[in-house]
Design a protein around this motif. Structure first.
Motif, PDB file in Angstrom:
ATOM      1  N   ASP A 113       0.881  -1.181   0.085  1.00  0.00           N
ATOM      2  CA  ASP A 113      -0.031  -0.119   0.010  1.00  0.00           C
ATOM      3  C   ASP A 113       0.781   1.360   0.090  1.00  0.00           C
ATOM      4  OD1 ASP A 113      -2.230  -1.245  -0.013  1.00  0.00           O
ATOM      5  OD2 ASP A 113      -3.010  -0.682   1.916  1.00  0.00           O
ATOM      6  N   ALA A 114       1.713   1.231   0.682  1.00  0.00           N
ATOM      7  CA  ALA A 114       2.765   2.382   0.774  1.00  0.00           C
ATOM      8  C   ALA A 114       3.535   2.718  -0.550  1.00  0.00           C
ATOM      9  CB  ALA A 114       3.764   2.089   2.096  1.00  0.00           C
ATOM     10  N   VAL A 115       3.708   1.578  -1.072  1.00  0.00           N
ATOM     11  CA  VAL A 115       4.466   1.859  -2.481  1.00  0.00           C
ATOM     12  C   VAL A 115       3.328   2.395  -3.632  1.00  0.00           C
ATOM     13  CG1 VAL A 115       5.512   0.889  -4.394  1.00  0.00           C
ATOM     14  CG2 VAL A 115       6.068   0.096  -2.174  1.00  0.00           C
ATOM     15  N   ASN A 116       2.227   1.917  -3.321  1.00  0.00           N
ATOM     16  CA  ASN A 116       1.032   2.051  -4.415  1.00  0.00           C
ATOM     17  C   ASN A 116       0.836   3.683  -3.652  1.00  0.00           C
ATOM     18  OD1 ASN A 116       0.893   0.129  -5.215  1.00  0.00           O
ATOM     19  ND2 ASN A 116      -0.911  -0.740  -3.762  1.00  0.00           N
ATOM     20  N   THR A 117       0.928   4.304  -2.682  1.00  0.00           N
ATOM     21  CA  THR A 117       0.668   5.757  -2.196  1.00  0.00           C
ATOM     22  C   THR A 117       1.692   6.556  -2.451  1.00  0.00           C
ATOM     23  OG1 THR A 117      -0.820   4.888  -0.565  1.00  0.00           O
ATOM     24  CG2 THR A 117      -0.272   7.112  -0.318  1.00  0.00           C
ATOM     25  N   TYR A 118       3.001   6.160  -2.177  1.00  0.00           N
ATOM     26  CA  TYR A 118       4.013   7.112  -2.101  1.00  0.00           C
ATOM     27  C   TYR A 118       5.136   6.711  -3.442  1.00  0.00           C
ATOM     28  CZ  TYR A 118       2.224   8.248   2.720  1.00  0.00           C
ATOM     29  OH  TYR A 118       1.557   8.626   3.503  1.00  0.00           O
ATOM     30  N   GLY A 119       5.108   5.879  -4.006  1.00  0.00           N
ATOM     31  CA  GLY A 119       5.935   5.340  -5.020  1.00  0.00           C
ATOM     32  C   GLY A 119       7.256   5.870  -4.833  1.00  0.00           C
ATOM     33  N   LYS A 120       8.020   6.885  -5.554  1.00  0.00           N
ATOM     34  CA  LYS A 120       9.192   7.137  -5.587  1.00  0.00           C
ATOM     35  C   LYS A 120       9.627   7.941  -4.150  1.00  0.00           C
ATOM     36  CE  LYS A 120      10.661   4.907  -9.446  1.00  0.00           C
ATOM     37  NZ  LYS A 120      11.323   3.628  -9.430  1.00  0.00           N
ATOM     38  N   ALA A 136       6.108  -9.438   0.045  1.00  0.00           N
ATOM     39  CA  ALA A 136       5.590  -8.439  -0.680  1.00  0.00           C
ATOM     40  C   ALA A 136       5.997  -8.581  -2.139  1.00  0.00           C
ATOM     41  CB  ALA A 136       6.187  -7.010  -0.034  1.00  0.00           C
ATOM     42  N   LEU A 137       7.311  -8.752  -2.460  1.00  0.00           N
ATOM     43  CA  LEU A 137       7.497  -8.813  -4.011  1.00  0.00           C
ATOM     44  C   LEU A 137       7.019  -9.956  -4.663  1.00  0.00           C
ATOM     45  CD1 LEU A 137      11.338  -7.816  -3.585  1.00  0.00           C
ATOM     46  CD2 LEU A 137       9.850  -6.707  -5.163  1.00  0.00           C
ATOM     47  N   ALA A 138       6.645 -11.112  -3.853  1.00  0.00           N
ATOM     48  CA  ALA A 138       6.020 -12.285  -4.331  1.00  0.00           C
ATOM     49  C   ALA A 138       4.743 -11.905  -4.766  1.00  0.00           C
ATOM     50  CB  ALA A 138       6.152 -13.447  -3.478  1.00  0.00           C
ATOM     51  N   LYS A 139       3.890 -11.172  -3.563  1.00  0.00           N
ATOM     52  CA  LYS A 139       2.475 -10.713  -3.917  1.00  0.00           C
ATOM     53  C   LYS A 139       2.477  -9.892  -5.191  1.00  0.00           C
ATOM     54  CE  LYS A 139      -1.307  -9.959  -0.963  1.00  0.00           C
ATOM     55  NZ  LYS A 139      -1.807  -9.712   0.330  1.00  0.00           N
TER      56      LYS A 139
END
Ligand code: BDR
Ligand code: CA
Length: 316
Positions: A113-120, A136-139
């Protein structure tokens, strides 16, 4: 402001990593994801909640991660971990338990979720086994391309391990997970023993925290003295304790603290050298270097930043 997630097996240097992060105005600590290693997952989470309370940051949420390695059924704390970090992970110093509880969302989903929200804008700093990020990488494999950066504490390229000749402790707990991360194509900086064993703390510095006369200062001083004492037994030649995990946070905040070698790495997962971090011969000539390995550190500047930030935080 850049957002930071710490993934911790909260022992002594993990606690110093939390302190460094909270003392750094350049980043916002948006969450701690719990893992196992120095202590069991449950004890690590208990520590995270209690420590963030004590340091005056009860807004920091804690997300429970996986409790053992990807290819294991369970996890037991090694006697050497209890010797170095104390049975409770924080140098056997007693601090009040938090009234708060861990979040119900899992660490793995929180990271995605945090990657989806904040990205780079997101930097993720794992300072224990790499089990949560591998899951998380597997999912959601494409988070590797979308995350800002990953600065991990673990591994060794130019020096021996601290578990045995090959293995550093964090990688040794789950070599398969670390290998998934290393080969994922994510922008990873490896802050390993090559540099963390150059950044050492002594009783002189912890005494400065004690002199603050605050609950946080006393806690950090007593906890870290336990860790320094353990290092006097395990590594007397060093003359202090290794600031492994705080250096990873330091590099996340200011990458110029270290010099790095662009090198795509892998982790040996079979045979006698299982757990060794080494250049990936398949991607050695790939011009696209997704990983960097820290091989040099500006020790005086890091120690100065470390003391300024943590002393500032603990004086409040
Ligand atoms: C690493 O292992 C753990 O004991 C420390 O917290 C650090 O993350 C050093 O090898
Ligand atoms: Ca750690």
């Amino acid at each position: 402001m850049r957002k930071l997630i710490l993934d911790l097996d909260t022992g002594v240097d993990d606690t110093l990593a939390i302190s460094y992060a909270l003392g750094s105005p350049e980043v916002e600590l948006i969450g701690i994801t719990g893992t196992y290693g120095n202590v069991l997952l449950e004890q690590g989470i208990r520590n995270d909640l209690a420590i963030t309370d004590l340091l005056g940051h009860p807004e920091v949420k804690v997300y429970p991660g996986l409790s053992h390695a990807s290819k294991a059924d369970s996890f037991e704390v090694l006697p050497v971990s209890a010797f170095i970090h104390g049975e409770n992970g924080i140098g056997d110093v007693a601090i009040p338990d938090s009234n708060r509880k861990a979040e119900t969302q899992s660490a793995v989903d929180f990271i995605i979720d945090a990657v989806n929200t904040y990205g780079k804008d997101l930097v993720y700093v794992p300072t224990g086994p790499m089990t949560n990020i591998a899951a998380a990488l597997a999912k959601e494999p494409d988070i590797a391309q979308r995350i800002g950066s990953i600065v991990l504490m673990g591994g060794a390229l130019t020096v021996p391990g601290n578990v045995d000749a090959w293995q550093e402790a964090n990688i040794s707990q789950d070599p398969d997970a670390a290998d998934v991360l290393f080969r994922s194509g994510a922008p990873v900086t490896m802050v390993g023993l090559d540099v963390t064993l150059q950044t050492l703390l002594t009783y002189k510095e912890t005494e400065r925290w004690r002199q603050l006369g605050t609950a946080a200062g006393n806690f950090l001083a007593d906890m870290t003295d336990f860790y320094i004492k353990a290092y006097e037994t395990t590594s007397p030649h060093l003359g202090g304790c290794g600031l492994h995990d705080p250096l990873a946070v330091g590099v996340a905040v200011d990458p110029t603290l270290v010099t790095t070698l662009p090198m795509n790495m892998k982790v040996e997962t079979e045979g006698a050298t299982r757990g060794r971090t080494i250049g990936d011969e398949q991607r050695l000539n790939d011009p696209n270097k997704t990983m960097r390995v820290a091989v040099g550190v500006d020790v005086p500047r890091f120690l100065d930043e470390f003391m300024t930030r943590i002393t500032g935080l603990a004086s409040q």
